[in-house]
Scaffold this motif. Structure first.
Motif, PDB file in Angstrom:
ATOM      1  N   MET A  99       3.066  -0.882   4.061  1.00 53.37           N
ATOM      2  CA  MET A  99       2.473   0.302   2.975  1.00 53.37           C
ATOM      3  C   MET A  99       1.083   0.100   2.782  1.00 53.37           C
ATOM      4  SD  MET A  99       5.305  -1.227   0.154  1.00 53.37           S
ATOM      5  CE  MET A  99       4.969  -0.307  -1.286  1.00 53.37           C
ATOM      6  N   VAL A 100       0.406  -0.908   3.043  1.00 52.17           N
ATOM      7  CA  VAL A 100      -1.072  -0.910   2.812  1.00 52.17           C
ATOM      8  C   VAL A 100      -1.568  -0.067   4.096  1.00 52.17           C
ATOM      9  CG1 VAL A 100      -3.155  -2.297   3.325  1.00 52.17           C
ATOM     10  CG2 VAL A 100      -1.300  -3.170   2.048  1.00 52.17           C
ATOM     11  N   ASN A 101      -0.953  -0.174   5.326  1.00 51.93           N
ATOM     12  CA  ASN A 101      -1.532   0.556   6.513  1.00 51.93           C
ATOM     13  C   ASN A 101      -1.288   2.164   6.249  1.00 51.93           C
ATOM     14  OD1 ASN A 101      -2.475   0.951   9.083  1.00 51.93           O
ATOM     15  ND2 ASN A 101      -0.476   1.065  10.070  1.00 51.93           N
ATOM     16  N   ALA A 102      -0.205   2.535   5.469  1.00 52.82           N
ATOM     17  CA  ALA A 102       0.165   3.881   5.208  1.00 52.82           C
ATOM     18  C   ALA A 102      -0.853   4.242   4.013  1.00 52.82           C
ATOM     19  CB  ALA A 102       1.500   3.919   4.587  1.00 52.82           C
ATOM     20  N   GLY A 103      -1.387   3.482   3.296  1.00 52.93           N
ATOM     21  CA  GLY A 103      -2.293   3.745   2.245  1.00 52.93           C
ATOM     22  C   GLY A 103      -3.604   3.936   2.739  1.00 52.93           C
ATOM     23  N   ARG A 104      -3.994   3.470   4.023  1.00 47.93           N
ATOM     24  CA  ARG A 104      -5.481   3.664   4.501  1.00 47.93           C
ATOM     25  C   ARG A 104      -5.991   4.992   5.057  1.00 47.93           C
ATOM     26  NH1 ARG A 104      -7.560   1.684   9.501  1.00 47.93           N
ATOM     27  NH2 ARG A 104      -5.585   1.922  10.619  1.00 47.93           N
TER      28      ARG A 104
END
Lengths: 340, 278
Positions: free
Chosen positions: B231-236
């Motif tokens: 999820m963090v990666n997707a929000g990057r």
């Protein structure tokens, strides 16, 4: 004599460990679910291409032949060809490894310079507000996922305050129009050697954020280890005696207590370096740092297994070598290590 | 019971409270999550990229899914990974360490040199290597981390056994002719188990962090299952304009890892002061 024997024994052990690591990498590369020959042959291969790849990669030979072959080629630095780029992996490693080492070493230095003094003072002022707040800080630093910290730092320092570059290793103006000559591959050293102070300053600015991110975890660890070590040392008899003699507080702390921490401090250095080296895999992706971490992550996405294996092996070699150096240094400082 | 909690201190108690709340939330996820079907992965294009609001406390992601629901469901994955890794690590490390420490000689040498090989590998990198070889997925992720996790327990168990081996009650059992396997299981294992299980509990946080790192690298569970690192990666891509997409799961990882390590510290301190009492 005893020292020499010790060093020889450690060398032998390291060689054994490396052999074992190579074996692990080999096993991992054989359990890849997709057929290596198909991966090697590229997208939508013909049966002939796969057969040719199988022969080229020696997949038709026995496992034992494949393993000995793997070991001998690794030993001479032949890591094979990347499935994705078709380039020799060795060439890629030669350019990416120095970038990663530069980052990891800088971060290690940062962790020690921040972590050890804070740990010493926290021990000296045990149970003070300073001890409590650094204690909370060290737990927070250890619990923070590095990839998340990286994004936050980028946002604050690169986008909001706009004082440091967002990502990369050097500004495009320099890398495109006026590049620094590559001598060692370490940008900081190369720019100094060639008298390029503009590039040096630029490289430092690019290093700060990734190194800070990487340093967070080892700083927390270094701080905690130093603190508990110093608390124990400050209770020892010779320190109590020095206090009874009326020596100044500063002399007791830095002259009598701290030197006892040098041996364990080496362990802390080793740990910090190990964390920095591994953590680089995550941090490099976010900062677009042209090192092994980014190389590995790109390889993961394209299932480029030889690249992953070779990079893992090279990083592990650095790791084992660093441990060896630290053990030997420890033996020099404290001869008791060589017995047993 | 009351004294056990009071010995944890303020920080430890808060950490324990946070962890209990969090565990309750993920166990009862279908009832707690405001949009359970989005937590599982159903997209809802009508409400894409909404900032935090009374309806979506933590905002929505690029597929219009409620982030609070995703965070709660992602917690199931993270906790499963953290707990399973520690249990598998103990299941391998404990026997290896006990046998090595008790037998000594060439068995000890061999087992410990094998352990050294695994320790020589930087943990995250070994996990990446194995996960990349096995492919993405939660169980592969668990296997990958466990492989780098057990050697620490093997070492610890071995050094505990080396101390226990000289204890009078163990020597007495040997003199009485009790067989080695029985001594190992009945007399040594229980004594080693306690310190190792404390260590194991301390390791939930780090194991969970490693899991989220693999997931961030794209080696975790497959979408659309929620996973914090992913999820963090997707929000990057949309950070910082739509900051909540990365910040909310990122903060969650931080808070949970922090709570676990604070609780771990408190438990260790309580153990120490407890042993001084006797």
């Amino acid at each position: 004599m005893q020292l020499l024997m010790y060093i020889l024994r450690r060398l032998f052990m390291s060689a054994f460990v490396l052999l074992g690591v190579a074996f692990l990498v080999f096993v991992a590369s054989r359990i890849v679910p997709s057929d290596p020959a198909t991966l090697f042959a590229g997208p939508r291969p013909t049966a002939d291409q796969i057969a040719a790849a199988r022969e080229l990669l020696k997949l038709d030979q026995s496992l034992w032949v494949q393993f000995t072959d793997f070991i001998t080629s690794m030993a001479v630095g032949d890591f094979g060809i990347s499935y994705r780029t078709r380039q020799l992996i060795w060439n890629d490693l030669a350019s990416f490894l120095p970038a990663t080492l530069e980052l990891a070493l800088f971060a290690t230095g940062l962790a020690l310079v921040i972590g050890i003094p804070l740990g010493v003072f926290a021990a000296d002022w045990k149970h003070s507000w300073f001890d409590t707040s650094t204690g909370i800080g060290s737990i927070a630093a250890v619990a923070m996922p590095s990839f998340f910290l990286a994004m936050l730092l980028q946002w604050v320092f690169a986008q909001w305050l706009d004082v440091l570059p967002l990502s990369g290793r050097i500004s495009r103006d320099i890398s495109l129009f006026d590049p620094v000559e590559t001598i060692t591959g370490f940008l900081l050293i190369d720019s100094l050697l060639t008298g390029r102070f503009d590039a040096f300053w630029d490289a430092i600015k690019h290093l700060i954020l990734p190194a800070l991110t990487l340093a967070a975890y080892p700083t927390g660890i270094a701080m905690r280890l130093t603190r508990s070590l110093m608390i124990e040392i400050l209770e020892r008899k010779h320190v109590v005696a020095a206090r009874a003699l009326g020596l100044s507080h500063r002399r007791i702390l830095f002259g009598h207590a701290l030197p006892n921490a040098v041996g364990p401090a080496l362990t802390i250095i080793g740990l910090s370096f190990a964390f920095s080296l591994t953590g680089a895999v995550l941090v490099e992706i976010i900062y677009a740092w042209p090192g092994l971490g980014r190389y590995i992550s790109e390889a993961i996405l394209s299932k480029d297994f030889p690249v992953i294996a070779a990079s893992a092996l090279v990083v592990t070699i650095c790791y084992v070598f660093m441990n060896l150096v630290i053990d030997v240094a420890q033996a020099f400082i404290d001869p008791r290590v060589t017995v047993s | 019971m009351n004294t056990a909690i009071s010995r944890l201190g303020v920080a430890g108690s808060i950490a324990l409270g946070v962890i209990c709340l969090f565990l309750l939330a993920i166990i009862f996820a279908p009832y707690v999550a405001p949009f359970p079907e989005q937590g599982v992965g159903d997209p809802n294009i009508a409400s894409r990229l909404l900032p935090p609001s009374p309806e979506h406390w933590l905002g929505t992601d690029a597929f219009g899914r409620d982030i609070l629901s995703r965070v709660i469901y992602g917690g199931r994955v993270s906790v499963t990974i953290g707990v399973t890794v520690v249990i598998i690590g103990l299941c391998i490390g404990l026997p290896v360490g006990i046998v090595a420490g008790y037998s000594g000689g060439w068995i000890d040498e061999t087992l410990m040199r094998i352990t050294d090989v695994f320790l020589a590998f930087p943990a995250l990198l070994l996990a990446v290597l194995v996960a990349a070889a096995l492919g993405a997925g939660m169980w592969n992720c668990i296997i990958a981390i466990s492989i780098s996790w057990w050697p620490w327990y093997a070492r610890m168990a071995r050094s505990e056994v080396l101390v226990l081996r000289g204890q009078p009650y163990v020597e007495a059992a040997q003199v009485m002719g009790v067989s080695h396997p029985v001594i190992l299981v009945r007399h040594i294992l229980p004594a080693v188990f306690r310190p190792l299980s404390v260590q194991g509990a301390l390791d939930f946080g780090p194991a969970l962090l490693t899991g989220s790192a693999l997931s961030f690298l794209g080696l975790g569970v497959r979408p659309p299952t929620a996973d914090w690192g992913e999820m963090v990666n997707a929000g990057r891509a949309v950070f910082p304009d739509r900051w909540w997409i990365a910040v909310m799961p990122g903060l969650t990882i931080f808070i949970i890892a922090l709570a676990f390590s604070m609780l771990g510290d408190a438990v260790r301190d309580a153990e120490k002061s407890g042993s001084h009492d006797h």
